[in-house]
Design an enzyme around this catalytic site. Structure first.
Site, PDB file in Angstrom:
ATOM      1  N   GLU A  96       0.873  -1.169   0.000  1.00  0.00           N
ATOM      2  CA  GLU A  96       0.000   0.000   0.000  1.00  0.00           C
ATOM      3  C   GLU A  96       0.917   1.228   0.000  1.00  0.00           C
ATOM      4  O   GLU A  96       1.788   1.341   0.874  1.00  0.00           O
ATOM      5  CB  GLU A  96      -0.889  -0.004   1.246  1.00  0.00           C
ATOM      6  CG  GLU A  96      -1.877   1.133   1.219  1.00  0.00           C
ATOM      7  CD  GLU A  96      -2.816   1.177   2.412  1.00  0.00           C
ATOM      8  OE1 GLU A  96      -2.766   0.258   3.254  1.00  0.00           O
ATOM      9  OE2 GLU A  96      -3.577   2.152   2.488  1.00  0.00           O
TER      10      GLU A  96
ATOM     11  N   LYS B 230       4.150   0.306   9.486  1.00  0.00           N
ATOM     12  CA  LYS B 230       4.269   1.595   8.801  1.00  0.00           C
ATOM     13  C   LYS B 230       3.679   2.731   9.629  1.00  0.00           C
ATOM     14  O   LYS B 230       4.181   3.842   9.623  1.00  0.00           O
ATOM     15  CB  LYS B 230       3.569   1.528   7.443  1.00  0.00           C
ATOM     16  CG  LYS B 230       4.482   1.010   6.353  1.00  0.00           C
ATOM     17  CD  LYS B 230       3.825   1.129   5.008  1.00  0.00           C
ATOM     18  CE  LYS B 230       2.763   0.054   4.862  1.00  0.00           C
ATOM     19  NZ  LYS B 230       2.236  -0.040   3.498  1.00  0.00           N
TER      20      LYS B 230
ATOM     21  N   ARG C  72       4.806 -12.795   9.993  1.00  0.00           N
ATOM     22  CA  ARG C  72       5.496 -11.522   9.770  1.00  0.00           C
ATOM     23  C   ARG C  72       6.921 -11.606  10.285  1.00  0.00           C
ATOM     24  O   ARG C  72       7.194 -12.350  11.224  1.00  0.00           O
ATOM     25  CB  ARG C  72       4.830 -10.410  10.597  1.00  0.00           C
ATOM     26  CG  ARG C  72       3.464 -10.013  10.192  1.00  0.00           C
ATOM     27  CD  ARG C  72       2.930  -8.990  11.190  1.00  0.00           C
ATOM     28  NE  ARG C  72       3.543  -7.680  11.002  1.00  0.00           N
ATOM     29  CZ  ARG C  72       3.131  -6.806  10.100  1.00  0.00           C
ATOM     30  NH1 ARG C  72       2.107  -7.082   9.325  1.00  0.00           N
ATOM     31  NH2 ARG C  72       3.720  -5.640   9.988  1.00  0.00           N
TER      32      ARG C  72
HETATM   33  P1  ATP Z   1       2.253  -2.333   8.063  1.00  0.00           P
HETATM   34  O1  ATP Z   1       1.621  -3.235   9.050  1.00  0.00           O
HETATM   35  O2  ATP Z   1       3.684  -2.034   8.316  1.00  0.00           O
HETATM   36  O3  ATP Z   1       1.466  -1.109   7.741  1.00  0.00           O
HETATM   37  P2  ATP Z   1       1.172  -3.560   5.836  1.00  0.00           P
HETATM   38  O4  ATP Z   1       0.915  -4.996   5.870  1.00  0.00           O
HETATM   39  O5  ATP Z   1       0.012  -2.677   5.999  1.00  0.00           O
HETATM   40  O6  ATP Z   1       2.345  -3.203   6.776  1.00  0.00           O
HETATM   41  P3  ATP Z   1       1.494  -3.402   3.058  1.00  0.00           P
HETATM   42  O7  ATP Z   1       2.074  -2.327   2.257  1.00  0.00           O
HETATM   43  O8  ATP Z   1       0.040  -3.661   2.958  1.00  0.00           O
HETATM   44  O9  ATP Z   1       1.905  -3.121   4.522  1.00  0.00           O
HETATM   45  O10 ATP Z   1       2.291  -4.743   2.865  1.00  0.00           O
HETATM   46  C1  ATP Z   1       2.633  -5.297   1.618  1.00  0.00           C
HETATM   47  C2  ATP Z   1       2.969  -6.752   1.815  1.00  0.00           C
HETATM   48  O11 ATP Z   1       4.037  -6.892   2.723  1.00  0.00           O
HETATM   49  C3  ATP Z   1       1.807  -7.526   2.391  1.00  0.00           C
HETATM   50  O12 ATP Z   1       1.678  -8.733   1.667  1.00  0.00           O
HETATM   51  C4  ATP Z   1       2.191  -7.789   3.804  1.00  0.00           C
HETATM   52  O13 ATP Z   1       1.652  -8.990   4.243  1.00  0.00           O
HETATM   53  C5  ATP Z   1       3.718  -7.816   3.726  1.00  0.00           C
HETATM   54  N1  ATP Z   1       4.320  -7.403   4.999  1.00  0.00           N
HETATM   55  C6  ATP Z   1       4.102  -6.256   5.670  1.00  0.00           C
HETATM   56  N2  ATP Z   1       4.779  -6.247   6.839  1.00  0.00           N
HETATM   57  C7  ATP Z   1       5.459  -7.418   6.901  1.00  0.00           C
HETATM   58  C8  ATP Z   1       6.346  -8.009   7.866  1.00  0.00           C
HETATM   59  N3  ATP Z   1       6.672  -7.389   8.998  1.00  0.00           N
HETATM   60  N4  ATP Z   1       6.858  -9.225   7.580  1.00  0.00           N
HETATM   61  C9  ATP Z   1       6.547  -9.856   6.431  1.00  0.00           C
HETATM   62  N5  ATP Z   1       5.730  -9.354   5.498  1.00  0.00           N
HETATM   63  C10 ATP Z   1       5.179  -8.156   5.718  1.00  0.00           C
HETATM   64 MG    MG Z   2      -1.616  -3.759   4.695  1.00  0.00          MG
END
Ligand code: ATP
Ligand code: MG
Length: 558
Positions: free
Chosen positions: A37, A274, A264
């Site tokens: 995102e 984020k 994660r």
């Molecule tokens: P955050 O929780 O930091 O806002 P998010 O999941 O909202 O992260 P996205 O931009 O939606 O961030 O994530 C893109 C991809 O990265 C998704 O498939 C998510 O599952 C993966 N991802 C995000 N954070 C992690 C993490 N700590 N470890 C592994 N994969 C991750």
């Molecule tokens: Mg997300």
């Protein structure tokens, strides 16, 4: 890619993909996607997802798409899109084709939503978010059906079209899927598909007044792109039945994408969310998303972490469904291992103290030959000027040495690396009682740093010729969060911030070749650690990691 032990990687995701391939599911094709995102920059956690998505595709002769999951106009920005593209490129991954955007599918998603409405599987609810959330009930608590749930198809279509055309206020209506208000999985209790937002979108401008939710957009975007394996983190586990339900209702040919969740990546002393990282930036706790203390890819890059070390770390820890937190020292040991073989050695004095060699021939300059990288003979040697007036580290001299202090002290002989043996003969002190100049004599017979008579010294020190030195600055870092698990005690990671996580040294002295060092390059300052040349400020260095392998020590203890 391997796990460092040169074994091909294996884990439950790869097993599942192999199994699908064997059963000719998806016609034997493998297609993954990385779906960030664009509401922030990528962090080390994303690196785990990226490595998995891209390496898996590579191993199975498949492809991996990059899709921006840009369904929320409030928080998204093209600057983040650009930044994510840059970071991915730095990691060394090329997505299949051009970057894709969920917002490019808004029209198709809209048509499919009308399709669900016409099947009696979605309805417009005139209630506000709070009421809807209360009616959802909870685990073991019944849900309450909305009074608008039984609206007929025509009325729903008409209202939904008006929603699209911007006829209603934000929050006044939503479109919901009509599934089951008593379902044991809360995700299936008539989830929201569309919200009204009168907000311009970074790509579609003010064309839309309704925006799809993550759940309504994600699986359908996967299907549009032909994704076979949609890998995401464990928090989406309970969303999988909804992912499958939506796909099952749509007129889609062939096998529909399959969602699989993995744990994660979490690291000690670090936050990987984020939202929290954005707060650190907004609250001015760090100097931006690329502050070298940040676990963002741009922060780590500026700090000097090689992309290859991050990828090797991700492969090494592997993927599983068990949540766990890895020690930051393990990641650092990959960084150190990598830099040990690639980083050029340099002489740098971070906290200088003047050393005058009293028997040095007036005006003489010696060019001493030192090795660029003892780990790699191909890197050769260089000449460093040595004169009668040098800088050494303040720490390398003690007027009153504590026990077991083997560095310079009155009467003691030490080696100046690659140059000569010197013996301390005296020192001046300033008004505060601190040494300001140290005096020594050198032994001309020890050129190169060895005594022909075989006598030994207990320490070797680094130095820089005063007349040739280039000056600059260095930043030394502590962990950004003092606690292993930030927020573990109070629930708020900010309570565990290390108060002094950066020390700036402004009066550092470097050997002359440092004036030509490329921006971004990482070098080893002899005895001090690895340091990355700042990409913007010449002769500012960020300490990447120290020289000591703390991971080895942790393993010994356990
Ligand atoms: P955050 O929780 O930091 O806002 P998010 O999941 O909202 O992260 P996205 O931009 O939606 O961030 O994530 C893109 C991809 O990265 C998704 O498939 C998510 O599952 C993966 N991802 C995000 N954070 C992690 C993490 N700590 N470890 C592994 N994969 C991750
Ligand atoms: Mg997300």
């Amino acid at each position: 890619m391997s796990n460092g032990a040169d074994q091909p990687l294996d884990d439950f995701v790869r097993e599942l993909v192999r199994d699908d391939a064997a059963k000719e599911r998806f016609g034997g094709r493998v297609q993954t996607r990385f779906p960030p995102e664009p509401n922030g920059y990528l962090h080390i956690g994303h690196a785990k997802a990226i490595t998995l998505d891209f390496e898996l595709a590579k191993e199975f002769d498949g492809v991996c798409n990059l899709r921006f999951d840009d369904t929320n106009p409030n928080t998204e920005d093209t600057a983040f899109v650009e930044g994510i593209l840059e970071d991915l490129d730095w990691l060394g991954y090329q997505p299949n084709g051009e970057p894709l955007y969920a917002s490019d599918y808004f029209e198709q998603l809209y048509d499919w939503a009308e399709h669900l409405i016409s099947q009696g599987l979605a309805y417009v609810d005139d209630q506000d978010a709070e009421t809807i959330s209360q009616q959802r009930g909870g685990f073991g608590q019944p849900g309450t059906e909305s009074p608008f749930r039984s609206r007929n198809v025509e009325e729903n279509l008409e209202l939904f079209r008006k929603m699209r055309d911007g006829a209603f206020d934000e929050g006044s209506r939503v479109l919901r899927a009509k599934i089951d208000m008593q379902h044991e999985n809360m995700q299936l209790r008539d989830p929201v598909m569309y919200r009204i937002r009168h907000e311009p979108h970074h790509r579609t401008g003010d064309r839309w007044h309704i925006y799809p939710t993550y759940d309504w957009a994600h699986g359908q975007s996967d299907a549009i792109e032909g994704v076979t394996h949609s890998l995401c983190t464990l928090e989406f586990d309970s969303h999988r039945p909804l992912y499958d339900w939506y796909l099952a209702q749509l007129p889609l040919p062939g096998d529909t994408p399959r969602q699989t969740e993995f744990a994660r990546l979490e690291l000690t002393h670090t936050v990987t969310s984020k939202r929290r990282l954005a707060a650190l930036v907004q609250d001015g706790i760090v100097d931006g998303w690329d502050d070298p203390r940040m676990p963002t890819l741009r922060g780590l890059r500026r700090r000097g972490y090689p992309a290859a070390a991050i990828k090797e770390f991700c492969s090494y820890i592997g993927v599983s469904r068990a949540n766990s937190r890895h020690q930051i020292e393990l990641l650092e040991s990959f960084v150190r291992q990598h830099l040990n073989t690639t980083a050029q050695r340099k002489m740098a004095v971070l906290e200088p103290l003047r050393l005058v060699i009293t028997n040095w021939p007036e005006g003489q300059i010696d060019e001493v030959e030192v090795v660029n990288n003892p780990e790699n003979a191909d890197d050769g040697t260089r000449l460093v000027p040595f004169t009668g007036e040098l800088f050494i580290e303040q720490d390398d001299f003690r007027a009153d040495p504590p026990p077991k202090y083997f560095r310079l002290t009155p009467g003691r002989e030490v080696r100046l690396r690659g140059a000569y043996f010197v013996t301390c003969t005296g020192f001046d002190v300033g008004e505060a009682g601190n040494p300001t100049t140290v005096y020594a004599t050198y032994d001309p017979e020890t050129r190169g740093g060895n005594a022909p008579d075989g006598r030994k010294v207990k320490s070797t020190m680094h130095w820089v010729s005063a007349q040739h030195a280039v000056s600059g600055s260095a930043a030394l870092y502590e962990r950004l969060f003092a606690a292993e698990v930030p927020g573990n005690e109070t629930g708020d990671p900010m309570d565990d911030l290390e108060p002094n996580s950066v020390t700036r040294l402004e009066n550092c002295m470097f050997e002359p070749s440092m004036a030509e060092l490329a921006s971004g390059e990482v070098v080893q300052f002899e005895r001090l650690g690895y340091f990355a040349h700042d990409p913007r400020t010449p002769l500012l260095f960020h300490r990447t990691v120290g020289l000591r392998d703390e991971w080895a020590r942790i393993q010994q203890r356990s």
